[in-house]
Write a protein that holds these residues in place. Sequence first.
Motif: not given
Length: 306
Positions: A101, A153-155, A158
Amino acid sequence: MKYVVTGGAGFIGSHIAEGLVANGHEVVIFDNFFSGKKENVNDLLAGPNASLIEGTILDSATLRKAFEGADGIFHEAAIASVPRSVADPRETHEVNLSGTVNVLMAARDCGVKKVVFASSAAVYGDKPELPKRESMMPDPLSPYAVTKSAGENYCSVFSRLYGMQCVSLRYFNVFGPRQDPGSPYSGVITKFITNTLAHKPVTIFGDGKQTRDFVYVKDVVRANILAMESPVSGVYNVASGSQLDLMELLEIVANVSGIRVPVEFVQPAAGDVRHSVADIAVAQEILGYVPGCSMREGLGETVQWF
Ligand code: UD2
């Protein structure tokens, strides 16, 4: 182009940094030398196109300094061990997930257009369907796998929210020179070669019939550069597309090295996956990724390095 490689002094990161410099790019190696090694990048740093920032991905200020003016980030820094994550989930969570993150936020804040994230085949878990396809539902079996799945999932989030491209590459079992032979958490190929060359028995967790899709690190570098240069986001398998069990692997190591050692069978490892092999059609179609190294060739070069 100017690229930053987090974990750039580590096993895979140092090969990516080398590949980028060979292609005429400028590279910033970002590493805290937790598992990375200076000797992996000394040659690169002696040249004009690579520089080093010593820092941790848990420190956002240093990340931002490193990312200023970069065209893309290869995020390889991680604690890359299933058993270590089982022993200490929080440590792996902090570095692999909070660290990711931080990397994504620093990239966003510095206006970096692209991040390529080192994910893992571990996200697939142990469902019986083979080969593993990117469209399958993740089923993490270890804290390590949880961090890689959540990192993907963060990628994805973003890339949707902030107008940057993020690619997650699901590495299958990567091997090659510079995988730390001294670490208790080294990959099985490095352990088999280390023991074989020392004429010591190898340990097999379980019956040795578990399979993996072993991919040579030079193919992983190729996949990373293609992912950076393709105008896409998403998740892609990076593998050889072929399946080998540990007994077959040991046989090839014996043939390549000319040394045969005894095997000690012990209990299967906690969180271990039984079978793993990738479908690489999507990576082939979208990224143009085609693995170019055979198992024998890769193992030969790895044995040479020892
Ligand atoms: C997982 C991921 C891989 C990568 C890696 C990072 C899968 C399928 N793969 O690799 O993509 O993220 O984690 O660490 O989830 N073994 C022995 N003897 C040894 C060492 C290992 O029998 O001395 C066994 C081990 O129990 C496993 C196999 O060999 O069944 C491969 O183990 P590994 O540690 O090389 O990699 P693996 O599959 O956990």
